[in-house]
Design an enzyme around this catalytic site. Structure first.
Site, PDB file in Angstrom:
ATOM      1  N   TYR A  61       0.832  -1.209   0.000  1.00 53.30           N
ATOM      2  CA  TYR A  61       0.000   0.000   0.000  1.00 53.30           C
ATOM      3  C   TYR A  61       0.857   1.246   0.000  1.00 53.30           C
ATOM      4  O   TYR A  61       2.080   1.172   0.210  1.00 53.30           O
ATOM      5  CB  TYR A  61      -0.965  -0.006   1.185  1.00 53.30           C
TER       6      TYR A  61
ATOM      7  N   LYS B 126       6.485  -2.068   1.884  1.00 55.43           N
ATOM      8  CA  LYS B 126       5.305  -1.491   2.558  1.00 55.43           C
ATOM      9  C   LYS B 126       4.106  -2.419   2.391  1.00 55.43           C
ATOM     10  O   LYS B 126       3.228  -2.187   1.567  1.00 55.43           O
ATOM     11  CB  LYS B 126       5.024  -0.094   1.993  1.00 55.43           C
TER      12      LYS B 126
ATOM     13  N   GLU C  23      11.756   2.273  14.539  1.00 56.04           N
ATOM     14  CA  GLU C  23      10.892   3.363  14.066  1.00 56.04           C
ATOM     15  C   GLU C  23       9.600   3.360  14.866  1.00 56.04           C
ATOM     16  O   GLU C  23       9.408   2.512  15.747  1.00 56.04           O
ATOM     17  CB  GLU C  23      10.610   3.207  12.569  1.00 56.04           C
TER      18      GLU C  23
ATOM     19  N   LEU D 273      10.959   1.130   7.304  1.00 57.41           N
ATOM     20  CA  LEU D 273      10.379   1.613   6.059  1.00 57.41           C
ATOM     21  C   LEU D 273      11.139   2.872   5.639  1.00 57.41           C
ATOM     22  O   LEU D 273      11.440   3.730   6.472  1.00 57.41           O
ATOM     23  CB  LEU D 273       8.895   1.938   6.246  1.00 57.41           C
TER      24      LEU D 273
HETATM   25  N1  PMP Z   1       7.559   3.710   9.070  1.00 58.23           N
HETATM   26  C1  PMP Z   1       6.432   2.973   9.086  1.00 58.23           C
HETATM   27  C2  PMP Z   1       6.455   1.649   9.766  1.00 58.23           C
HETATM   28  C3  PMP Z   1       5.265   3.455   8.459  1.00 58.23           C
HETATM   29  O1  PMP Z   1       4.146   2.697   8.467  1.00 58.23           O
HETATM   30  C4  PMP Z   1       5.293   4.727   7.846  1.00 58.23           C
HETATM   31  C5  PMP Z   1       4.070   5.304   7.192  1.00 58.23           C
HETATM   32  N2  PMP Z   1       3.329   4.413   6.474  1.00 58.23           N
HETATM   33  C6  PMP Z   1       6.482   5.465   7.867  1.00 58.23           C
HETATM   34  C7  PMP Z   1       7.604   4.916   8.484  1.00 58.23           C
HETATM   35  C8  PMP Z   1       6.582   6.816   7.223  1.00 58.23           C
HETATM   36  O2  PMP Z   1       6.634   6.728   5.832  1.00 58.23           O
HETATM   37  P1  PMP Z   1       6.118   7.906   4.904  1.00 58.23           P
HETATM   38  O3  PMP Z   1       6.882   9.124   5.299  1.00 58.23           O
HETATM   39  O4  PMP Z   1       6.429   7.466   3.537  1.00 58.23           O
HETATM   40  O5  PMP Z   1       4.647   8.058   5.182  1.00 58.23           O
END
Ligand code: PMP
Length: 286
Positions: free
Chosen positions: A33, A150, A182, A206
């Site tokens: 996603y 993701k 994270e 991620l």
């Molecule tokens: N880490 C994780 C585990 C996440 O789920 C997300 C957001 N989906 C992020 C980091 C941040 O990613 P982004 O800045 O692309 O939204």
């Protein structure tokens, strides 16, 4: 007016949208996603999300049935049809269904399932969390080892949010081998003096699209950036802490495991980065 969503080539009222009970997204969490934020009716960092989506699909050997241009058109159409000013577009692609349940992947020509929907978030920019700052707890990181993809396997992050809620906090930072990986749905940062510290990229986290933009803006604003691991103790003793994600932008963290970070109030570095991020994102949104 009922929300208009997109499912496999059709724009439909949400009540009429259907996918198979055999869809592998439903049975196996076999899907990926993206969440792209919308500011002033325009998409923030669409290219970054499209590139990461392509990578997620490639890593899982899932078919790339849609071009970036197709996806941009669908995103824009949904934003227009649902009159989204500030909010987000959620996109999910699953490996589809061949009409039964099997661990082995279906035949390579099985079409993937593509679903998109919007959420309106009028408080996206003037969010209470940004004003007050977040309280986080630390929890063990019990996710699988390919967090760089993701996927829609979000049960452990959901459990983490519930653990935080039960502890009277807003979110959780996950810890592996003594270091913060994270947040449950965001990347984690600390600030010491003029230096921003965030975990280096690997399969352990991620690769946030907001992270990439914020680190670029920080460097442009003459701040120092260190991409390395840090512990909960180091974070508790830092001057500031914050998180980034597509829907939270830059949001300060004011407490970790019950201990105030810095003054216990949202910090100036996080505030400045949030302002820069929103201003620059508005300029380049499509
Ligand atoms: N880490 C994780 C585990 C996440 O789920 C997300 C957001 N989906 C992020 C980091 C941040 O990613 P982004 O800045 O692309 O939204």
């Amino acid at each position: 007016m009922s929300r208009i969503v997109y499912v496999n080539g059709e724009y439909l009222p949400e009540e009429e949208a259907k996918i198979s009970i055999f869809d592998r997204g439903f049975l196996m969490a076999d899907g990926v996603y993206e969440v792209t934020s919308v500011l002033d009716g325009k998409l923030v960092d669409f290219d970054g999300h499209a590139v990461r989506l392509e990578r997620s699909l490639r890593e899982l050997e899932m078919n790339q049935d849609f071009s970036k241009e197709d996806l941009l058109t669908i995103h824009r159409e949904l934003v227009a049809r649902n009159e989204i000013v500030d909010g987000l577009v959620y996109l999910q692609i699953t490996r589809g269904s061949d009409g039964d349940r099997d661990f082995a992947y279906p035949a390579a020509d099985t079409p993937t399932t593509l679903v998109l929907f919007t959420q309106s978030k009028p408080a996206l920019v003037s969010s209470p969390a940004a004003e007050k700052g977040l309280k986080v707890i630390s929890i063990e990181d019990q996710r699988w080892a390919r967090r760089d993809i993701k996927t829609v396997q979000l049960l452990y992050p959901s459990m983490g949010k519930m653990m935080a809620k039960a502890a009277g906090a807003d979110d959780a930072w996950m810890v592996e081998d003594g270091a913060v990986t994270e947040g449950t749905s965001n990347n984690a940062y600390i600030v010491k003096g003029n230096t921003i510290i965030t975990r280096h990229l690997s399969n352990d986290i991620l690769h946030g699209i907001t992270r990439a933009a914020v680190l670029r803006f920080a460097a442009e604003a003459q701040m120092k950036v260190e991409e390395r691991s840090f512990t909960v103790e180091e974070a508790q003793g830092a001057d500031e802490a914050f998180i980034t994600s597509a829907t939270m932008f830059v949001t300060p963290v004011v407490e970790i495991d019950g201990r105030a970070v810095g003054t216990g109030k949202p910090g100036s570095v996080a505030g400045r980065l949030r302002d820069i991020y929103i201003e620059e994102s508005r300029k380049v949104a499509v």
